[in-house]
Structure formats: structure tokens, C-alpha cells
Design an enzyme around this catalytic site. Structure first.
Site, PDB file in Angstrom:
ATOM      1  CG  ASP A 156      12.958  -1.657   7.145  1.00 16.30           C
ATOM      2  OD1 ASP A 156      13.414  -0.639   7.712  1.00 16.30           O
ATOM      3  OD2 ASP A 156      11.881  -2.187   7.458  1.00 16.30           O
ATOM      4  CD  GLU A 157      12.720   4.173   8.222  1.00  9.69           C
ATOM      5  OE1 GLU A 157      12.385   5.286   8.568  1.00  9.69           O
ATOM      6  OE2 GLU A 157      13.352   3.391   8.961  1.00  9.69           O
ATOM      7  CG  ASP A 205       9.367   1.012   7.523  1.00  8.42           C
ATOM      8  OD1 ASP A 205       9.585   1.759   8.490  1.00  8.42           O
ATOM      9  OD2 ASP A 205       9.646  -0.207   7.533  1.00  8.42           O
ATOM     10  CG  MET A 206      11.476  -3.135   3.200  1.00  9.46           C
ATOM     11  SD  MET A 206      10.610  -3.066   1.623  1.00  9.46           S
ATOM     12  CE  MET A 206      10.354  -4.811   1.341  1.00  9.46           C
TER      13      MET A 206
END
Ligand code: TTP
Ligand code: MG
Length: 344
Positions: A102-103, A8-9
Site C-alpha cells: 500500500d506504499e 501510503d494508503m
């Protein structure tokens, strides 16, 4: 034992803005609407120290931190960075399931040394994009997701079977993925606050109270989660359909199509995909199934377009007979551009 990685960013939209304009580095930054009704989409970790978080009204964020820098949300940029990051990660050749922009979950079971591969991924993403990502490694999706959230930002957390038992006991109910507001309230009413409280409840009781979700809770809190990592190839279409009492009421069909379009786009957004092909399906009283599909040169990603296409396809297919089922689905999935989740 499976080895599942969840990545996850960190503060994704804010981090992307910082990469584009390095003068923002280290500053309290919020990405979102800057007018009177604006809302924070995400905040940098420096801004989070002031108590600023996603979904907070921007005026409130500014009152918590008067020198907050606000950057309006932009189209295109975040999706492009997301494709850069996850394109690189997919290059390793392990199954990757995108969950949002983002994940993702990555199945490292066959990697030999999952920790080493995950560390190399984290480092590689930073070297290529200057973006930081948090990693959680465990033996199933549920625990991997908890792990990636455990030590954000730049986290790297491994949860083995022994650690899992202790950690699950101390978990607050709201931190269990899948528990929404309603379920949380109901559990609190039952006196269930932590994982340990949940462990005391019988399987049959949980099933009675919460149905399928109850069984899921019973298993998850014991560290059991059999959901596989599903790559795009395994899930080629998204859609919904419903069986109903035989009818030929057009307004009803159109209402159904609108619901399906909304539901489908909701799932598309969660997976950060757009779709080239739309299909309408109907079942007549004699149980015959008819479908009609159309493929477009620009991928579809919003409710209005999907609904309009659904209605058009339906009109072309429908001859006025009574129907007992209607469905709408999309296929030909591609990663969406700047996918905007929830409140954007
Ligand atoms: P998140 O991963 O939930 O948040 P984040 O990456 O900003 O921060 P964290 O370090 O805690 O992971 O969401 C990813 C991006 O998605 C986020 O940067 C902004 C966007 N987003 C929305 O558009 N709508 C939303 O409701 C949320 C929560 C996020
Ligand atoms: Mg994130």
C-alpha cells in the site's frame, strides 16, 4: 531540487473491507485473526481511537473496544485493490517504486508542478476506488516518508528545506525510518532521544558505534538522502549469495539455500512482488561461475517453494566439486496477489 512523493494508503486492509461492505463505514473495525491467538493486522481509524493498533492480540483489542467489528484477513482482495490504485498512479508516467502493498515513492522531479500532480493523484485514487491515501512531498525519500505519516489519514504534507531543519530536530528517535529496536535502545543509552540530540554527535563517533547505519543517521538527520526512486525496471532481480571457505559439504549448501530463500522472500514481501524465474549460482575453486535457471508458469512467492526449487536446481548443477560461493535469486518479477507482510 528533486521532488519526491511518498504515498501510503490509510488503514489499507480495513479501508478495502469498508469499500466492499459499506455498512462498516465509520465503525471501529479490525482486520485480523478472530480466534484466541488472533492478531490485529490493521485497524480502522475509528478503532485506533480506542488504542487499537497493528500487531496487538485480538482479545486485547476487543477488551479495549467491546463493540469492535472483526473481519478476517482475506486472500486476493487487497492485492487486487493495490494493483488498481498503483496501476492508476503508474499511468501518470512518472517513476514509481513500490515499497509494500500500500506504499510507494513517486519521482515528480520532472513534473513541473509536483504539488498539483500529487493532489490530482490523491483525488483520482479516491474517485476511482473510494480509498483514501496520505501523501508526503519533499526533496528526498526520507523526508517524503516522514511527511506522508505526518497527518494521517487523508494527509497532504509538504516538507521544504526550511521546515525540514526544525522538524528533524524535534523528531523522536524511534520515528526515524531505519532505526530498529536495538539501535533505538543503544541511542537511548547514549542519551539520544530526539533528532536534536542526534545532531550533536560527530560523524566519526556514529560510524564507530553503528557502522554504515551511523553514517546514514548522520546524513538523514541533516535532511540528506541520496537514494534514487528505483522502478521495477531498474531492479529486475532479488536474491542473495555468500562466499565461504571452500567446501563440498552438501548439508551446508542446503542450509545456505534455505537462508537465501528466507532472505529473498523477505525482500519480495517488502516490495509486494512474486517471481517467475529462479536462478542458482555457484563458483568453483578455479573461479568458474555456473548458473542454472528455471521459469515457471505460476509466480513463486513463498519460502518453501523457493527453497525446494533452489535445491532441485542445485542438484542439477552440482557435480561434487569444492565450491567457494553459492547464490539464489529470483527474477521475472510481478506484483504479488494479496501479499501478506510479517505476521500474516
Ligand atoms: P500500513 O501502511 O503499515 O498500515 P495501514 O495502511 O493499515 O495504516 P496506516 O493508515 O497507518 O498506513 O500497512 C498496510 C497494510 O499492510 C495494512 O493495512 C495491513 C498490512 N500489514 C500486514 O499485513 N502486516 C503488518 O505487519 C503491517 C504493519 C501491515
Ligand atoms: Mg498504509
Amino acid at each position: 531540487m528533486d521532488r519526491i512523493l511518498h504515498v501510503d494508503m490509510d488503514a489499507f486492509f480495513a479501508s478495502v473491507e469498508t469499500v466492499i461492505d459499506p455498512s462498516l463505514r465509520g465503525k471501529p473495525l479490525a482486520v485480523g485473526g478472530n480466534d484466541s491467538s488472533g492478531i490485529v493486522t490493521t485497524a480502522s481509524y475509528e478503532a485506533r481511537k480506542y488504542g487499537i493498533h497493528s500487531a496487538m492480540p485480538m482479545f486485547m483489542a476487543k477488551s479495549l473496544c467491546p463493540h469492535l467489528i472483526v473481519v478476517p484477513t482475506r486472500k486476493g482482495v487487497y492485492g487486487k485493490k493495490s494493483r488498481e490504485v498503483f496501476g492508476y498512479l503508474k499511468g501518470y508516467g512518472y517513476p514509481v517504486e513500490m515499497v509494500s502493498i500500500d506504499e510507494a515513492y513517486i519521482d515528480l522531479t520532472r513534473s513541473g508542478d509536483a504539488v498539483a500532480v500529487a493532489k490530482s493523484m490523491q483525488k483520482g485514487v479516491y474517485e476511482r476506488t473510494s480509498l483514501t491515501m496520505s501523501c508526503g512531498l519533499s526533496y528526498n525519500k526520507f523526508l517524503a516518508k516522514i511527511a506522508s505519516d505526518y497527518d494521517k489519514p487523508r494527509g497532504f504534507t509538504v516538507i521544504g528545506p526550511r521546515e525540514a531543519q526544525d522538524l528533524l530536530k524535534t523528531l523522536a528517535i524511534r520515528d526515524i525510518h531505519g532505526i530498529g529496536k536495538k539501535t533505538e535502545e543503544k541511542l537511548l543509552q547514549l542519551g539520544v532521544r530526539t533528532g536534536n540530540d542526534l545532531l550533536q554527535l560527530e560523524r566519526s563517533f556514529l560510524e564507530e558505534e553503528f557502522g554504515k547505519l551511523g553514517i546514514e543517521l548522520y546524513e538523514r538527520i541533516r535532511g540528506i538522502d541520496r537514494r534514487p526512486v528505483k522502478t521495477e525496471r531498474k531492479r529486475k532481480s532479488i536474491g542473495s549469495e555468500e562466499t565461504f571457505h571452500e567446501t563440498r559439504e552438501r548439508a551446508f549448501f542446503e542450509r545456505q539455500l534455505r537462508n537465501f530463500a528466507e532472505e529473498t522472500v523477505f525482500h519480495m514481501e517488502r516490495r509486494a512482488v512474486a517471481a517467475y524465474t529462479v536462478t542458482v549460482k555457484m563458483k568453483t575453486c578455479d573461479f568458474h561461475i555456473h548458473t542454472k535457471s528455471r521459469t515457471f508458469s505460476d509466480p513463486i512467492e513463498d519460502v518453501e517453494s523457493l527453497y525446494d526449487i533452489g535445491v532441485t536446481l542445485f542438484s542439477e548443477l552440482y557435480r561434487g566439486e569444492k565450491l567457494r560461493l553459492l547464490g539464489l535469486s529470483v527474477s521475472g518479477l510481478v506484483e504479488a496477489g494479496a501479499k501478506q507482510l510479517c505476521f500474516l
